[in-house]
Structures are given as structure tokens and as C-alpha cells.
Design a protein around this motif. Structure first.
Motif, mmCIF file in Angstrom:
data_model
loop_
_atom_site.group_PDB
_atom_site.id
_atom_site.type_symbol
_atom_site.label_atom_id
_atom_site.label_comp_id
_atom_site.label_asym_id
_atom_site.label_seq_id
_atom_site.Cartn_x
_atom_site.Cartn_y
_atom_site.Cartn_z
ATOM 1 N N GLY A 123 47.227 66.523 13.793
ATOM 2 C CA GLY A 123 47.149 66.903 12.311
ATOM 3 C C GLY A 123 48.754 67.432 11.786
ATOM 4 N N LEU A 124 49.613 66.786 12.391
ATOM 5 C CA LEU A 124 50.929 67.231 12.143
ATOM 6 C C LEU A 124 51.439 66.709 10.764
ATOM 7 C CD1 LEU A 124 52.910 66.471 15.590
ATOM 8 C CD2 LEU A 124 51.653 68.619 14.760
ATOM 9 N N PRO A 125 52.408 67.567 10.048
ATOM 10 C CA PRO A 125 52.741 66.963 8.694
ATOM 11 C C PRO A 125 53.599 65.771 8.680
ATOM 12 C CG PRO A 125 53.061 69.486 9.088
ATOM 13 C CD PRO A 125 53.081 68.795 10.356
ATOM 14 N N ASP A 126 53.780 65.218 7.484
ATOM 15 C CA ASP A 126 54.765 64.098 7.442
ATOM 16 C C ASP A 126 56.059 64.422 7.776
ATOM 17 O OD1 ASP A 126 52.496 62.303 6.526
ATOM 18 O OD2 ASP A 126 53.101 62.378 4.582
ATOM 19 N N GLY A 127 56.490 63.615 8.789
ATOM 20 C CA GLY A 127 58.136 63.864 8.994
ATOM 21 C C GLY A 127 58.227 64.401 10.278
ATOM 22 N N CYS A 128 56.942 64.954 10.950
ATOM 23 C CA CYS A 128 56.886 65.710 12.342
ATOM 24 C C CYS A 128 55.848 64.653 13.126
ATOM 25 C CB CYS A 128 56.031 66.857 12.254
ATOM 26 S SG CYS A 128 56.845 67.972 10.929
ATOM 27 N N ASN A 153 56.379 62.914 38.000
ATOM 28 C CA ASN A 153 55.036 63.058 37.339
ATOM 29 C C ASN A 153 55.102 64.327 36.371
ATOM 30 O OD1 ASN A 153 55.100 65.043 38.977
ATOM 31 N ND2 ASN A 153 52.688 65.158 39.284
ATOM 32 N N GLU A 154 56.324 64.737 36.029
ATOM 33 C CA GLU A 154 56.645 65.817 35.101
ATOM 34 C C GLU A 154 56.818 65.202 33.769
ATOM 35 O OE1 GLU A 154 59.312 70.052 34.936
ATOM 36 O OE2 GLU A 154 59.711 68.602 36.416
ATOM 37 N N VAL A 155 56.381 65.891 32.956
ATOM 38 C CA VAL A 155 56.606 65.617 31.568
ATOM 39 C C VAL A 155 56.644 66.460 30.458
ATOM 40 C CG1 VAL A 155 53.973 65.176 30.898
ATOM 41 C CG2 VAL A 155 55.898 63.704 29.698
ATOM 42 N N ILE A 156 57.440 66.251 29.295
ATOM 43 C CA ILE A 156 57.739 67.348 28.333
ATOM 44 C C ILE A 156 57.292 66.536 27.295
ATOM 45 C CG2 ILE A 156 59.520 68.873 27.307
ATOM 46 C CD1 ILE A 156 61.038 68.993 29.650
ATOM 47 N N LEU A 157 56.493 67.272 26.297
ATOM 48 C CA LEU A 157 56.155 66.930 24.974
ATOM 49 C C LEU A 157 57.016 67.696 24.033
ATOM 50 C CD1 LEU A 157 52.288 66.089 25.432
ATOM 51 C CD2 LEU A 157 54.249 64.552 25.514
ATOM 52 N N HIS A 158 57.901 67.375 23.057
ATOM 53 C CA HIS A 158 58.306 67.966 22.150
ATOM 54 C C HIS A 158 57.528 67.608 20.692
ATOM 55 C CE1 HIS A 158 61.913 68.402 24.502
ATOM 56 N NE2 HIS A 158 61.899 67.195 24.755
ATOM 57 N N VAL A 159 56.923 68.855 20.278
ATOM 58 C CA VAL A 159 55.990 68.699 19.043
ATOM 59 C C VAL A 159 56.476 69.550 18.090
ATOM 60 C CG1 VAL A 159 53.672 69.351 18.292
ATOM 61 C CG2 VAL A 159 53.799 68.788 20.763
ATOM 62 N N SER A 160 56.785 68.712 17.150
ATOM 63 C CA SER A 160 57.557 69.184 15.623
ATOM 64 C C SER A 160 56.341 69.386 14.855
ATOM 65 C CB SER A 160 58.190 67.999 15.029
ATOM 66 O OG SER A 160 58.814 68.526 13.752
ATOM 67 N N THR A 161 56.515 70.897 14.110
ATOM 68 C CA THR A 161 55.453 71.281 13.158
ATOM 69 C C THR A 161 56.162 71.677 12.027
ATOM 70 O OG1 THR A 161 55.857 73.518 13.974
ATOM 71 C CG2 THR A 161 54.196 72.378 15.089
ATOM 72 N N VAL A 162 57.353 71.464 11.824
ATOM 73 C CA VAL A 162 58.123 71.647 10.623
ATOM 74 C C VAL A 162 59.366 70.592 10.384
ATOM 75 C CG1 VAL A 162 59.556 73.114 8.991
ATOM 76 C CG2 VAL A 162 57.897 74.265 10.398
ATOM 77 N N ASN A 163 59.190 69.779 9.341
ATOM 78 C CA ASN A 163 60.333 68.561 9.454
ATOM 79 C C ASN A 163 61.575 69.107 8.882
ATOM 80 O OD1 ASN A 163 61.276 66.139 9.010
ATOM 81 N ND2 ASN A 163 60.110 65.640 7.022
ATOM 82 N N LYS A 164 62.310 69.515 9.955
ATOM 83 C CA LYS A 164 63.779 69.811 9.909
ATOM 84 C C LYS A 164 64.653 68.604 9.459
ATOM 85 C CE LYS A 164 64.945 73.447 10.806
ATOM 86 N NZ LYS A 164 65.168 74.911 9.974
ATOM 87 N N LEU A 165 64.251 67.276 9.588
ATOM 88 C CA LEU A 165 65.185 66.144 9.304
ATOM 89 C C LEU A 165 65.453 66.288 7.566
ATOM 90 C CD1 LEU A 165 63.435 63.633 11.405
ATOM 91 C CD2 LEU A 165 65.391 65.153 11.927
ATOM 92 N N ASP A 223 58.223 59.305 10.966
ATOM 93 C CA ASP A 223 59.137 60.487 11.593
ATOM 94 C C ASP A 223 60.179 60.644 10.716
ATOM 95 O OD1 ASP A 223 56.894 60.559 13.227
ATOM 96 O OD2 ASP A 223 57.750 59.759 14.927
ATOM 97 N N LEU A 224 60.604 59.759 9.933
ATOM 98 C CA LEU A 224 62.443 59.856 9.232
ATOM 99 C C LEU A 224 61.941 60.365 7.953
ATOM 100 C CD1 LEU A 224 63.569 56.496 10.732
ATOM 101 C CD2 LEU A 224 63.272 58.786 12.030
ATOM 102 N N TYR A 225 63.433 60.700 7.522
ATOM 103 C CA TYR A 225 63.218 61.277 6.156
ATOM 104 C C TYR A 225 64.430 60.620 5.529
ATOM 105 C CZ TYR A 225 62.998 64.269 2.065
ATOM 106 O OH TYR A 225 63.297 64.733 0.757
ATOM 107 N N GLY A 226 64.787 59.120 5.044
ATOM 108 C CA GLY A 226 65.891 58.813 4.301
ATOM 109 C C GLY A 226 66.794 58.835 4.966
ATOM 110 N N ALA A 227 68.062 58.784 4.093
ATOM 111 C CA ALA A 227 69.372 58.352 4.670
ATOM 112 C C ALA A 227 69.799 59.696 5.744
ATOM 113 C CB ALA A 227 70.453 58.829 3.626
ATOM 114 N N GLY A 228 70.633 59.219 6.828
ATOM 115 C CA GLY A 228 70.939 60.274 7.738
ATOM 116 C C GLY A 228 69.964 60.349 8.940
ATOM 117 N N THR A 229 68.634 60.220 8.747
ATOM 118 C CA THR A 229 67.791 60.172 9.632
ATOM 119 C C THR A 229 67.589 58.906 10.445
ATOM 120 O OG1 THR A 229 65.855 59.852 8.221
ATOM 121 C CG2 THR A 229 66.859 62.004 8.724
ATOM 122 N N GLY A 230 67.129 59.112 11.611
ATOM 123 C CA GLY A 230 66.904 57.952 12.577
ATOM 124 C C GLY A 230 66.314 58.438 14.074
#
Length: 739
Positions: free
Chosen positions: A200-205, A219-231, A470-477
Motif C-alpha cells: 500500500g505504498l503511495p504513488d511515486g514510492c 543469498n543476502e538481499v536488501i529491500l529499499h522501501v520508499s514511504t515518502v516520494n522524495k523524487l 515510481d517516477l515523477y516527471g522531468a529529472g526523474t528516472g
């Protein structure tokens, strides 16, 4: 054949392992306590209180490790059952009844059989110890259990969470864990979008699957979970004017968690794609900024779209503020681009043996740059190619563009060792716009915002499982590198003012260009010698190419006009438009021709033309005179020369033939011929292309300078085709001479 065997070791641990052994030990322990309780008299209230204490402890322990509700209830029933039986048997005065022992055995057997159904496999504080003995804090245990369940439900991968780190930016957290059952990061990355949706993450996250940079397991893994759209926030650019080493990692922007996007440009060949207004050129400008703000590197530009990428970097030099440009060589047309890339390719190959002694001295497989106190290593050379679709496309038919693409591909292959790299950009990422070799040789890839996700999948690979949500317009990618995989990012904004303006004519790029021009190194002597006059005279050609537009404007302003009125372009004199049509053949096989106006309403009827052709004279109507004016056949060539039809040659062709005659040569460089005509090489090529005249496929030397150019033979062929009527001159070419 000898067979290897593993010797089984006896388990001397006091804590039994497995549901059967644990249940048996529990049965014996409770029975022993009951016997002791009857031999040593004490109040039955004591075991009842002990049972309550054990229940509370079980609840607290289950909460600490994040046990599920069914597991908690199972443990409470076991504690209550054992405590109640113990309290009952101790209160019996006649001894331990056999029926009580039977009931105890049935209870223990039930607990043993149902134990696997309630065993907690999640990652918890003490039960969730990984191979390194990591322990989760109580506050994050529930979150860890939630993600373990989510990964299993969505991807069917058993994962044990070892730690959860909250980002300093307060925009999310990173989960570190181990996967079991042979699962891989690539498999888990296919479910990034589904995991983000289930959480249920917000749009852009979103969720990004990553790995440790060092000392990690497969077998080690890291999940980066974004909860606030800093983009959505701009990334400030470090405008500090200071020369650094090209070896140091360069920051281009930020990830979702606020950590910097760092790349090592010393051995990086890059590819940047993005649609219009996506920030693609800003990324390329930022990479140019980082590359040339170094005391051991130089930057080069190739932009066939009029050199727009180079304009802000060359402006201080063009206006005389600096003695040399920040960009060592900028090519804005095809001929100059071929000369630039050919030189870089020759330099890359020459450095392999010219600087072999530096590799031996410093015990390295790559050529050192700027090494030693005296700076004995040569500077790194980075070529930036903007709007490269017409160059990078695999299906190019133009031989010149195809040659340029092949040289760029070769430069990518052989230039890494010699510190000569290529950073290219294009509007699209498809198979028909970017050659596969260009993409495969690019170790750094940046895909800015696009409407079609298939382009990003082609750039990063179909296993990347990325989403434009996951993106937010110009400058993101999305950005990909061998150091950090494929992750969403926000490019640094280079253009906002970061310093007090000391010259209002220049923006931040212009200010950086002034600093770089005064502090950057010169190219090494062997490279300059390889370029010869071609490299030595590059600045003259650059100044002519990048100032031609202002010179044209100055010529327009030479016409006297009243103060305050705008200058109007000089209109070409009117040229009469005449069309020659063939009529019936006259005796002797000579056709009769009739000249008619362009306006169809004024054309004579075919019957009248046939009647006129029956005579011995030709009837020609000249729109400049009365319709009754007649001309003889001998007068047609002169009329054609005046009107531009028939045997008349376009002015551009006439002037080019005159230039060849004055030079007394059968070949002439494009730059020289364009200078004689007072136009740019691009305009010259556009005028000559409809006439079937193109530059020669290979460069040739004139006065010690090796460049591409034209052959006199092609102009003579075009002349014959026009005079014989095989080639029709377009209006835009025929009317150029008045410009």
C-alpha cells in the motif's frame, strides 16, 4: 572406488531439538516436578502462581519475537495445560494417580503432533538469528514478520529478515535479509511492483531489490522501501568551483533514500535516454560539469543538432572572457564530428604503447592519468554525444553517419584502458535507434521519464521489472551501474543559481566554464602531435561555426533603417517562373516548345499549342511581356538562362564551380568551400544534397589538414544532368542565390 562418508556426531546439548524429543523431555520434567511436590509438602497455590507467571512470560516473549496469533495461543495452551496438571497432582494426597499420568501423556503427545503447525518461522529477535547472529529490535519485529509474510505470499520466497534500517531522510527504510531455498535476487526483483502494491505504498514510492556492495553473500538481499516520494524534490547541485581528481566518484543526483548517486567516470562508458523535457540534456550537462571540473581530464562535445550542448560552455570564450574554451573540442556538424572521433580513436590506440612505461611503473593494467607529483600521466578524454539517434541507429544508410557510428563503437571497445570514454544520449531507447553494441558496451545507463515502459525495459533489460509509476516527471528516472544495480533516482539540477553572479551574461554553466578554462589541463603532447594541424586549427573552426549565426544577423543589420525600427531581411529579387512544355515534333525531329506561365488559368489550350507548332517558328509566351511575343529556337537557350529553366544552373552550383577554378584543385574541404560561399557547412550540404552532391566517404589532406570534402567531378556531373534535363532543380536551391 572409495566412498566418502560423514561421521555422525552425538548431540550433547541439554536442550533437545525437534518436537518429539522436546515433548518427551517436557513429559519427564513435569512428572518429576509432580513427584517432588508430593514428597516435599508445600501449598498448591505455588504452582498455580508459577503457571500464571509462565503465561505472562510466554506472551511477552511471543510479542518480542513477533510470533503470529496462532503460535501465541498454542504456547499459552501448552503452559496452561502443564501448569494445571501440575497443580492438580500436587494437591492430591494419595499420590500420583495413573489416570493423571495417562492424561499428561495424551496432552504431551498432542502438543508434539501439532507443534509443526504452529512453529514460528519468521525473523524475530532471538529466533530470527541469521548466519551472522543479527537480532531485531522489538519495535521492528512486527514489521519484519509482515515483510516475511509478504515476500512469501507474493514471490513464494522464504526470507529471514536480519535488520531494518530507517533512512535519515525519514522517507523509508531498508530491509536486510537472507533468502532460502535457492532463491536469487533476480527472481525477487521481478515482484518489486507487486510488493509495493501489496504494502500500500503511495504513488511515486516503490520497492527496490539491491545487494551489499562488499562482504555480502549470494543469498543476502536488501529491500529499499520508499514511504515518502522524495523524487518530487529538487536535488541541489554542488556548485563549488574546485578542481578534483577524475578518479574520485562523481555525484550526479540522489536515490529515493537521499543517498548520492555516485559513478566512477574513469572507466565509465555511458548511455542516457529520455523523451523531450525529461531532463536528459540536464543529465548530460551535469556529467560534463563533473568530467571537466578535474585537473586530470578533458571534455569533448559532439552535437549534430547545431551544437546546442556546447553553447553555454563556449560562450565565455566566444565573448573573449577567456583565452581558451572549457570544452577542448566541440563539433557541431558531421565533418567536424568525423574529424574529432577519428582523432580520439587514434589517440586511444596510440596510448596503449606510448604510455606503456607508466603501467609498468605503477603496476596497473590501466593507463594512469595525472599520476605522480609532476603529473606525468596524460589527462582522461571523455566524448559527450548529444541527440545521437541519427548516429547510433543500426540501420543508418548514409555512409558518413554509418562511419561515424562504427568509429564510436570501436572507441567504446578500445578506449577504456587509455582513459578515452564515450557518454552518449538519445531521445528513444529502441532497437532501431540505438545499436546493440552501443548499449552493451555502456556500463552506466540512465533512463529518464518516458511514456512507454518498453523503452526502459530495452535499455535496462527485461528482468529489471521497473515501472514508470515510481517516477515523477522531468529529472526523474532509473539509473543502472555495476555498483548499485537498477534504481530510481532524481538528477541534480545544474541550472539554478548557486553563486552570486559576477557577470550577468553567464549562468551557472558559464561561470563554471570560466573557471575550467583557466584551470583545466592541456592535452598531452603525443595526442596533439597525432592531430597535427587538424587539432591545432580546431579553435578557428569552432569559432567560425559557433559565431556564424551572429554574423548573419550582423549582415542583416547593415541595411540602413530608422532608429527604433526592426531590421527586415533582404528579399530576393523576383524570378519569373516559366514552364517549358513539349509540343508536336517539327520537321527534322526538333520539338517545338511553348513557354507558359505557372498559373494554370493562363495556359493556352492544347489545340492552340498544336496549331502554333505546325508553323516553322516557336511561339513562346513570356510572362514579363505581352502574350504575342515570339521567339525563335535559337533564342531559347538565352531565355532559359535568364528565367532559370532549361539549361540554367542554380547560383550555388555556379559559385562552387568558380571556387574550384580559383583553387585550381579537384577536391576542396567542406569548411573551405562553405567559407568561400559565406554559409555554414550544414546549409551547404542541404543545398547540394538535392543535386546529388555529397562529401567524399574518406577524409583527404590539403595544406597539412585532413578533413572531409567535395570532389569537382560530382559538381560537373550535376551540371551535365541539369543541362540535359535529367535533374530538376528544386525551388529552394534555385532561389538561394538571392539570400
Amino acid at each position: 572406488m572409495a566412498a566418502s562418508s560423514t561421521k555422525r556426531r552425538t548431540n550433547w546439548s541439554p536442550t533437545p531439538k525437534g518436537p518429539i524429543a522436546g515433548s518427551a523431555m517436557g513429559f519427564l520434567g513435569i512428572a518429576a516436578l509432580s513427584v517432588i511436590g508430593q514428597k516435599v509438602p508445600f501449598e498448591p497455590l505455588i504452582p498455580a502462581v508459577a503457571t500464571g507467571v509462565c503465561c505472562v512470560g510466554s506472551i511477552l516473549h511471543s510479542a518480542d519475537i513477533g510470533a503470529h496469533t496462532p503460535t501465541l495461543l498454542y504456547r499459552l495452551l501448552c503452559v496452561l495445560g502443564a501448569g494445571s496438571w501440575l497443580t492438580y497432582t500436587i494437591s492430591m494426597a494419595e499420590g500420583l494417580p495413573k489416570t493423571s499420568v495417562t492424561w499428561l501423556g495424551l496432552g504431551v503427545l498432542t502438543a508434539a503432533v501439532t507443534s509443526p503447525l504452529f512453529r514460528h518461522k519468521g525473523t524475530t529477535a532471538r529466533a530470527g538469528r541469521g548466519p551472522k547472529g543479527a537480532v531485531l529490535h522489538r519495535k521492528t519485529a512486527a514489521l519484519a514478520a509482515e515483510w516475511e509474510q509478504r515476500v512469501w505470499a507474493i514471490a513464494r520466497i522464504q526470507m529471514q529478515v536480519l535488520s531494518i534500517r530507517w533512512w535519515d531522510s525519514k522517507a523509508g527504510y531498508s530491509i536486510t535479509g537472507f533468502m532460502y531455498g535457492g532463491a536469487t535476487r533476480s527472481q525477487l526483483s521481478q515482484f518489486q511492483d507487486s510488493l509495493a502494491s501489496d504494502a500500500g505504498l503511495p504513488d511515486g514510492c516503490g520497492v527496490e531489490v539491491d545487494k551489499r556492495e562488499r562482504e555480502g553473500r549470494r543469498n543476502e538481499v536488501i529491500l529499499h522501501v520508499s514511504t515518502v516520494n522524495k523524487l518530487t524534490e529538487d536535488v541541489e547541485w554542488d556548485h563549488k568551483l574546485e578542481m578534483t581528481s577524475f578518479h574520485e566518484p562523481k555525484k550526479l543526483g540522489s536515490f529515493r533514500d537521499g543517498s548520492p548517486v555516485l559513478i566512477r567516470m574513469r572507466s565509465t562508458s555511458g548511455l542516457v535516454i529520455g523523451q523531450r523535457d525529461s531532463g536528459k540534456t540536464t543529465v548530460l550537462q551535469g556529467m560534463t560539469y563533473r568530467a571537466i571540473m578535474c585537473y586530470d581530464a578533458l571534455g569533448y562535445h559532439l552535437d549534430l543538432n547545431g551544437g546546442s550542448l556546447s553553447q553555454p560552455w563556449l560562450q565565455p570564450w566566444l565573448e573573449g572572457v577567456t583565452d581558451r574554451p572549457a570544452i577542448d573540442w566541440a563539433a557541431s556538424n558531421l565533418d567536424e564530428g568525423l574529424a574529432l572521433v577519428s582523432w580520439l580513436l587514434d589517440v586511444a590506440k596510440d596510448r596503449k604503447h606510448t604510455y606503456r612505461h607508466l603501467k609498468i611503473k605503477h603496476s596497473t593494467s590501466r593507463m594512469p592519468i595525472g599520476t605522480g607529483a609532476a603529473g606525468e600521466g596524460p589527462p582522461a578524454l571523455t566524448l559527450f554525444l548529444d541527440e545521437g539517434a541519427e548516429v547510433l541507429a543500426p540501420g543508418i544508410r548514409d555512409p558518413d553517419l554509418r562511419e561515424l557510428r562504427e568509429m564510436i563503437e570501436e572507441l567504446q571497445r578500445v578506449g577504456r584502458d587509455a582513459a578515452v570514454n564515450v557518454i552518449a544520449s538519445a531521445l528513444r531507447a529502441t532497437q532501431d535507434t540505438i545499436a546493440p553494441n552501443i548499449k552493451l558496451q555502456s556500463t552506466f545507463r540512465a533512463g529518464m521519464f518516458v511514456m512507454d515502459e518498453s523503452e526502459l525495459n530495452y535499455l535496462f533489460g527485461w528482468k529489471a521489472a521497473i515501472s514508470t509509476d515510481d517516477l515523477y516527471g522531468a529529472g526523474t528516472g532509473f539509473v543502472q551501474s555495476k555498483e548499485f544495480g537498477t534504481r530510481a533516482w532524481k538528477a541534480g539540477n545544474l541550472f539554478p543559481e548557486g553563486l552570486e553572479p559576477h557577470d550577468p551574461r553567464f549562468n551557472m554553466v558559464g561561470k563554471a566554464a570560466i573557471y575550467v578554462a583557466n584551470h583545466r589541463p592541456d592535452v598531452d603532447a603525443p595526442a596533439a602531435a597525432i592531430g597535427g594541424r587538424n587539432y591545432a586549427e580546431r579553435l578557428e573552426r569552432m569559432r567560425a561555426a559557433f559565431t556564424r549565426s551572429s554574423e548573419v544577423a550582423l549582415r542583416d543589420d547593415e541595411q540602413p533603417r530608422a532608429e527604433g525600427t526592426a531590421a527586415s531581411p533582404v528579399a530576393p529579387p523576383e524570378r519569373p517562373s516559366v514552364t517549358l512544355t513539349a509540343a508536336a515534333a517539327a520537321p527534322g525531329g526538333r520539338p517545338h516548345l511553348t513557354v507558359v506561365p505557372d498559373n494554370p488559368d493562363q495556359w493556352p489550350s492544347p489545340a492552340d499549342i498544336a496549331a502554333q507548332a505546325a508553323g516553322t517558328r516557336m511561339f513562346i509566351t513570356d510572362p514579363r511581356q505581352s502574350p504575342e511575343t515570339t521567339w525563335t529556337a535559337e533564342q531559347v537557350p538565352s531565355l532559359a538562362a535568364v528565367t532559370g529553366g532549361g539549361q540554367g544552373l542554380p547560383p550555388v552550383l555556379v559559385r562552387c564551380l568558380e571556387a574550384f577554378a580559383q583553387a585550381r584543385d579537384d577536391r576542396m574541404h567542406s569548411a573551405t568551400l562553405a567559407a568561400v560561399l559565406g554559409i555554414s557547412q550544414e546549409v551547404l550540404a542541404e543545398l547540394l544534397r538535392p543535386l546529388g552532391i555529397r562529401t567524399l566517404p574518406n577524409a583527404f589532406s590539403r595544406s597539412g589538414v585532413k578533413l572531409r570534402g567535395y570532389a569537382l567531378e560530382d559538381f560537373e556531373t550535376a551540371t551535365e544532368r541539369i543541362r540535359s534535363g535529367q535533374l530538376q532543380v528544386p525551388e529552394e536551391v534555385a532561389g538561394w542565390g538571392a539570400a
